[in-house]
Motif scaffolding. Structure first.
Motif, PDB file in Angstrom:
ATOM      1  N   HIS A 103       0.773  -0.979  -0.058  1.00  0.00           N
ATOM      2  CA  HIS A 103       0.429  -0.426  -0.063  1.00  0.00           C
ATOM      3  C   HIS A 103       0.787   1.337  -0.204  1.00  0.00           C
ATOM      4  O   HIS A 103       1.920   1.462  -0.857  1.00  0.00           O
ATOM      5  CB  HIS A 103      -0.912   0.141   1.277  1.00  0.00           C
ATOM      6  CG  HIS A 103      -0.397   0.741   2.358  1.00  0.00           C
ATOM      7  ND1 HIS A 103       0.245  -0.989   3.171  1.00  0.00           N
ATOM      8  CD2 HIS A 103      -0.845   0.903   3.489  1.00  0.00           C
ATOM      9  CE1 HIS A 103       0.632  -0.807   4.106  1.00  0.00           C
ATOM     10  NE2 HIS A 103       0.345   0.562   4.643  1.00  0.00           N
ATOM     11  N   HIS A 120       1.837   4.189   2.416  1.00  0.00           N
ATOM     12  CA  HIS A 120       2.033   4.305   3.399  1.00  0.00           C
ATOM     13  C   HIS A 120       3.438   4.677   3.008  1.00  0.00           C
ATOM     14  O   HIS A 120       4.198   3.974   2.345  1.00  0.00           O
ATOM     15  CB  HIS A 120       1.654   4.129   4.444  1.00  0.00           C
ATOM     16  CG  HIS A 120      -0.113   3.998   4.349  1.00  0.00           C
ATOM     17  ND1 HIS A 120      -1.107   3.751   5.856  1.00  0.00           N
ATOM     18  CD2 HIS A 120      -0.707   5.238   4.468  1.00  0.00           C
ATOM     19  CE1 HIS A 120      -1.478   3.528   6.060  1.00  0.00           C
ATOM     20  NE2 HIS A 120      -1.682   4.154   4.867  1.00  0.00           N
ATOM     21  N   HIS A 177       5.556   2.136   3.079  1.00  0.00           N
ATOM     22  CA  HIS A 177       6.061   0.708   2.298  1.00  0.00           C
ATOM     23  C   HIS A 177       6.993   0.564   1.366  1.00  0.00           C
ATOM     24  O   HIS A 177       7.129  -0.417   0.584  1.00  0.00           O
ATOM     25  CB  HIS A 177       4.252   0.045   3.118  1.00  0.00           C
ATOM     26  CG  HIS A 177       4.182  -0.490   4.207  1.00  0.00           C
ATOM     27  ND1 HIS A 177       3.812  -1.469   4.445  1.00  0.00           N
ATOM     28  CD2 HIS A 177       3.665   0.401   5.248  1.00  0.00           C
ATOM     29  CE1 HIS A 177       3.812  -1.598   5.700  1.00  0.00           C
ATOM     30  NE2 HIS A 177       3.798  -0.548   5.643  1.00  0.00           N
ATOM     31  N   HIS A 188      -7.162  -0.666   6.554  1.00  0.00           N
ATOM     32  CA  HIS A 188      -6.281  -0.068   7.124  1.00  0.00           C
ATOM     33  C   HIS A 188      -6.070   1.073   6.137  1.00  0.00           C
ATOM     34  O   HIS A 188      -5.445   2.095   6.809  1.00  0.00           O
ATOM     35  CB  HIS A 188      -5.216  -1.068   7.477  1.00  0.00           C
ATOM     36  CG  HIS A 188      -3.415  -0.299   7.627  1.00  0.00           C
ATOM     37  ND1 HIS A 188      -3.432   0.216   8.906  1.00  0.00           N
ATOM     38  CD2 HIS A 188      -2.499  -0.206   6.335  1.00  0.00           C
ATOM     39  CE1 HIS A 188      -2.168   0.690   8.313  1.00  0.00           C
ATOM     40  NE2 HIS A 188      -1.729   0.811   6.858  1.00  0.00           N
ATOM     41  N   ASP A 242      -0.128  -4.065   6.888  1.00  0.00           N
ATOM     42  CA  ASP A 242      -0.307  -3.199   8.361  1.00  0.00           C
ATOM     43  C   ASP A 242      -1.519  -3.882   9.241  1.00  0.00           C
ATOM     44  O   ASP A 242      -2.387  -3.194  10.181  1.00  0.00           O
ATOM     45  CB  ASP A 242      -0.189  -1.595   8.054  1.00  0.00           C
ATOM     46  CG  ASP A 242       0.724  -1.649   8.498  1.00  0.00           C
ATOM     47  OD1 ASP A 242       2.277  -1.905   8.302  1.00  0.00           O
ATOM     48  OD2 ASP A 242       0.750   0.275   7.790  1.00  0.00           O
TER      49      ASP A 242
HETATM   50 ZN   LIG Z   1       0.269   1.706   6.643  1.00  0.00          ZN
END
Ligand SMILES: [Zn+2]
Length: 300
Positions: free
Chosen positions: A70, A72, A75, A157, A176
């Motif tokens: 994803h 974020h 990541h 998430h 996550d």
């Molecule tokens: Zn995350």
């Protein structure tokens, strides 16, 4: 290194000193892949070397795939460390608008400054920046040597996240999800997070998942342990949602309702042997705030 990688168990997990982040790799035959490669450049380099050479030092494997679960900022780091690799990520990651991308890159830059690891050449992974980008809507699969790897979109998430399933090793990389069982780490919508937990429980049963490697903290090492972690989080949300509904019905202000709801979850967690930390309390309040927004019909 949490998992060193061997012929029998070709998963490599490099634990970062920052946030207990787990950079993950997999190899088979002449090929390797990495998933959310890591925080520090040296962690990412260590992961790359390990998957390329473990058990095969004279003929390094090609790192054919980078998976970004994803968008974020912790990541998506490090994708540029693997030139020539195909980058696979959910479609919503590539579709983030300019404002979201800037916010994500700014968050990464702020962390880089704190860590003393400047990364001025970093660019957000998108159709414009990744030479070999592969995106998927609901599900896709790829191969590493003879090993099949499945990716499943699993929103909750965040609004762009996915999990990675390696059937031959009964191992699920949950990003996550399950990073700290008992303290659900929701950064988007509570309802979707709760649905994702139910999906994970069903998947764990249907596919006989025996190991979960989350993006942070400890590996879950049996089907029973995974199911019990998922039950804990499902019950947590049921408990928190019921409390939020009651508090909302009394007409209590949102701030007070958030604090009270978060307070009621502490004995629940502690009755299951989970301690309450300052970070847990912060996450409880955050989760309660997200549920109350949904109940009140406010935009998230
Ligand atoms: Zn995350």
């Amino acid at each position: 290194m949490l998992l060193p990688g061997s012929a029998r168990d070709p998963l490599v997990v490099v634990r970062s000193g920052f946030w207990n982040f787990n950079g993950i790799g997999l190899f088979d035959g002449d090929e390797a892949l990495v998933v959310d490669p890591g925080i520090f450049p040296e962690d990412i380099a260590l992961l790359g070397t390990a998957v390329a050479t473990r058990g095969n030092p004279d003929r390094p494997r090609t790192i054919e795939h980078v998976i970004l679960t994803h968008s974020h900022h912790d990541h998506i780091r490090g994708w540029q460390h693997f030139p020539g690799a195909r980058v696979t990520t959910p479609q919503p990651v590539a579709d983030k608008n300019a404002t979201s991308r800037e916010r994500i890159v700014a968050a990464k830059t702020a962390i880089d400054e704190t860590l003393g690891t400047p990364d001025p050449d970093f660019v957000y992974p998108s159709a414009e920046t990744v030479p070999r980008l592969h995106t998927f809507e609901q599900q896709t699969s790829l191969r590493v040597g003879e090993l099949e790897v499945e990716l499943h979109l699993l929103l909750g998430h965040s609004n762009c996240c996915s999990v990675v399933w390696i059937p031959a090793h009964q191992t699920l990389l949950t990003g996550d999800y399950l990073v700290s069982p008992g303290i659900p780490y929701c950064r988007w919508q509570a309802k979707e997070f709760e649905e994702a937990l139910v999906w994970l429980r069903q998947f764990t049963t249907d596919r006989d998942v025996q190991r979960v490697i989350p993006a942070n903290n400890a590996i879950l090492k049996s089907n029973a342990e995974i199911k019990s972690a998922l039950e804990l989080e499902i019950d947590y949300f049921a408990h928190l949602r019921a409390t939020c509904q009651d508090l909302h019905a009394t007409g209590l202000s949102k701030d007070k309702a958030i604090r009270q709801a978060a307070d009621t979850i502490i004995p629940f967690r502690e009755s299951r042997g989970k301690t309450t930390t300052r970070a847990a309390r912060r996450q409880d309040r955050d989760n309660a705030g997200r549920i109350l927004k949904e109940i009140a019909g406010d935009p998230v």
